[in-house]
Write an enzyme that holds these catalytic residues in place. Sequence first.
Site, PDB file in Angstrom:
ATOM      1  N   GLY A  18       3.948  -7.140  -4.675  1.00 43.86           N
ATOM      2  CA  GLY A  18       4.446  -7.438  -3.336  1.00 43.86           C
ATOM      3  C   GLY A  18       5.174  -6.269  -2.704  1.00 43.86           C
ATOM      4  O   GLY A  18       5.374  -5.213  -3.308  1.00 43.86           O
ATOM      5  N   GLY A  20       7.874  -4.321  -2.163  1.00 41.14           N
ATOM      6  CA  GLY A  20       9.153  -4.169  -2.830  1.00 41.14           C
ATOM      7  C   GLY A  20      10.178  -3.377  -2.052  1.00 41.14           C
ATOM      8  O   GLY A  20      11.370  -3.444  -2.347  1.00 41.14           O
ATOM      9  N   ARG A  21       9.718  -2.616  -1.055  1.00 43.15           N
ATOM     10  CA  ARG A  21      10.657  -1.851  -0.227  1.00 43.15           C
ATOM     11  C   ARG A  21      10.167  -1.714   1.209  1.00 43.15           C
ATOM     12  O   ARG A  21      10.717  -0.948   1.989  1.00 43.15           O
ATOM     13  CB  ARG A  21      10.885  -0.468  -0.830  1.00 43.15           C
ATOM     14  CG  ARG A  21       9.619   0.329  -0.976  1.00 43.15           C
ATOM     15  CD  ARG A  21       9.863   1.764  -1.283  1.00 43.15           C
ATOM     16  NE  ARG A  21       8.673   2.318  -1.910  1.00 43.15           N
ATOM     17  CZ  ARG A  21       8.687   2.932  -3.075  1.00 43.15           C
ATOM     18  NH1 ARG A  21       9.809   3.072  -3.734  1.00 43.15           N
ATOM     19  NH2 ARG A  21       7.578   3.408  -3.589  1.00 43.15           N
ATOM     20  N   ASP A  74      15.172  -0.528  -5.945  1.00 40.81           N
ATOM     21  CA  ASP A  74      16.312  -0.678  -5.034  1.00 40.81           C
ATOM     22  C   ASP A  74      15.887  -0.910  -3.587  1.00 40.81           C
ATOM     23  O   ASP A  74      16.732  -0.993  -2.690  1.00 40.81           O
ATOM     24  CB  ASP A  74      17.231   0.546  -5.115  1.00 40.81           C
ATOM     25  CG  ASP A  74      16.526   1.862  -4.770  1.00 40.81           C
ATOM     26  OD1 ASP A  74      15.375   1.811  -4.283  1.00 40.81           O
ATOM     27  OD2 ASP A  74      17.123   2.928  -4.998  1.00 40.81           O
ATOM     28  N   GLY A  75      14.567  -1.014  -3.354  1.00 44.71           N
ATOM     29  CA  GLY A  75      14.087  -1.277  -2.008  1.00 44.71           C
ATOM     30  C   GLY A  75      14.130  -0.080  -1.076  1.00 44.71           C
ATOM     31  O   GLY A  75      13.891  -0.223   0.126  1.00 44.71           O
ATOM     32  N   ARG A 128      -4.452  -6.048   1.034  1.00 46.53           N
ATOM     33  CA  ARG A 128      -4.967  -5.260  -0.082  1.00 46.53           C
ATOM     34  C   ARG A 128      -5.852  -6.127  -0.975  1.00 46.53           C
ATOM     35  O   ARG A 128      -5.809  -7.360  -0.899  1.00 46.53           O
ATOM     36  CB  ARG A 128      -3.794  -4.721  -0.913  1.00 46.53           C
ATOM     37  CG  ARG A 128      -2.707  -4.060  -0.071  1.00 46.53           C
ATOM     38  CD  ARG A 128      -1.320  -4.286  -0.699  1.00 46.53           C
ATOM     39  NE  ARG A 128      -0.258  -3.798   0.193  1.00 46.53           N
ATOM     40  CZ  ARG A 128       0.187  -2.545   0.223  1.00 46.53           C
ATOM     41  NH1 ARG A 128      -0.316  -1.666  -0.614  1.00 46.53           N
ATOM     42  NH2 ARG A 128       1.132  -2.189   1.067  1.00 46.53           N
ATOM     43  N   ASP A 154      -3.604  -2.939  -6.011  1.00 45.66           N
ATOM     44  CA  ASP A 154      -2.638  -3.277  -4.960  1.00 45.66           C
ATOM     45  C   ASP A 154      -2.480  -2.154  -3.942  1.00 45.66           C
ATOM     46  O   ASP A 154      -1.803  -2.336  -2.924  1.00 45.66           O
ATOM     47  CB  ASP A 154      -1.278  -3.631  -5.568  1.00 45.66           C
ATOM     48  CG  ASP A 154      -0.711  -2.513  -6.423  1.00 45.66           C
ATOM     49  OD1 ASP A 154      -1.288  -2.256  -7.490  1.00 45.66           O
ATOM     50  OD2 ASP A 154       0.302  -1.901  -6.044  1.00 45.66           O
ATOM     51  N   ASP A 195      -0.841   3.822   1.043  1.00 50.74           N
ATOM     52  CA  ASP A 195       0.082   3.952  -0.089  1.00 50.74           C
ATOM     53  C   ASP A 195       0.018   5.340  -0.716  1.00 50.74           C
ATOM     54  O   ASP A 195      -0.398   5.521  -1.855  1.00 50.74           O
ATOM     55  CB  ASP A 195      -0.185   2.868  -1.140  1.00 50.74           C
ATOM     56  CG  ASP A 195       0.185   1.489  -0.631  1.00 50.74           C
ATOM     57  OD1 ASP A 195       1.098   1.390   0.204  1.00 50.74           O
ATOM     58  OD2 ASP A 195      -0.431   0.499  -1.062  1.00 50.74           O
TER      59      ASP A 195
END
Length: 487
Positions: free
Chosen positions: A91, A93-94, A126-127, A184, A253, A263
């Site tokens: 997912g 994450g940041r 930590d995003g 994705r 992903d 990405d």
Amino acid sequence: MKPRMEYAPEFDNSYARQLSGFYTRLQPTPLKGARLLYHSKPLAQELGLDAHWFTEPKTAVWAGEALLPGMEPLAQVYSGHQFGMWAGQLGDGRGILLGEQRLNDGRYMDWHLKGAGLTPYSRMGDGRAVLRSVIREFLASEALHHLGIPTSRALTIVTSDHPIYREQTERGAMLLRVAESHIRFGHFEHFYYRQQPKQVQQLADYVIARHWPQWVGHQECYRLWFTDVVERTARLMAHWQTVGFAHGVMNTDNMSILGITMDYGPFGFLDDYVPGYICNHSDHQGRYAYDNQPAVALWNLHRLGHALSGLMSADQLQLALEAYEPALMVAYGEQMRAKLGFLERDSQDNDLLTGLLSLMIKEGRDYTRTFRLLSEVEVHSAQSPLRDDFIDRAAFDDWYRRYRSRLQQESIDDDQRQQSMKAANPKYILRNYLAQQAITQAEKDDIQPLQRLHQALQQPFTDQPEFDDLAALPPDWGKHLEISCSS
């Protein structure tokens, strides 16, 4: 005189509206001391944003400090295979999908803010994103776009005084990424492995209606759609291989359902032609090496096909997957013939290509420079601008004699052919050492190298004498750099 009406982007958030349960709603978390560092003026124009959008107080949007009317921020959930192994739920994450902008031409563009803080999918992270990785993604996505390769785009870079802890303390940053979709392969895998076939179909129906509306209601809509995904992915791999681009982390992903590049992490462009080039220093087995990318993409498509197996018969899935190799070979063949200056097909073309690549491997010749110099060949001249680059002159002379003979079969003159070859062989690519030099200065709040590099990359096929230094061969320390996944 009537006052000028300020343009405001219009958002129509179909993902949020139609796919409840596929995301979590949340707000971006601002950085300390955030400020706009740089933005892409060409992309801003495409999105209808004029200069005032990049001055205070509008810059609060790019820093996650404010939302525009109509935005509905959310983090998407998906899963995936990473380095060939099932990784489970992943997912955003940041990153946070701020909204879907409706453009005047009818297209929709996701606005996705990377480095926007913790989400339910951050896992052990930590995003956040660091300035180094944000600049790399900005430059890479803009470079590939101007090379004619399907990709997400990057609009803004925000820097800050917010410390982020990686191998060392770095500056926190945010990137506003734009793409027609962020869906994705891993979105479909997520619901398949959770044994939620209705959600798999719901997502497929959404994607088809949004991006392949011509097949809505067709009795074989899923096969037709999946076949096009396969062919788009194949053509993308041909583009990557042709320009010498290595993505570095082709997990499912990170694979776009639209067949675009997205990405950007530990990517790299070839310097010397090394087919087994590994740009990701975490890729110890070379799974994502440059020459293995087409095979990995097909493996990933098989994983996607498995996730879609409830929508099609085994025969339909196989038929779609069998479209991959022909699409790859046609696209790659056309692009490489263009690089060699061949308009017509000939039985000796493949031998000439493999012969040149073999010489480049043997002598460690630079991939981009070699093809660019080849664009300057004059068919009736025995002198080649490439000859001095090769030590084994006899081997090169033999290849060059056969190459000139092949060029003489073409129906266009030297000037036309040279121009068409230059349009297929870039002079400027994003070498890792150039990106690193821009990053080093940007971390000191000097954006001149970043701005200059970005400007050169917007016209990669055009001779720009003022940027000749950016087309030079890399120094020894700058060759074949391996990049960390940490961002």
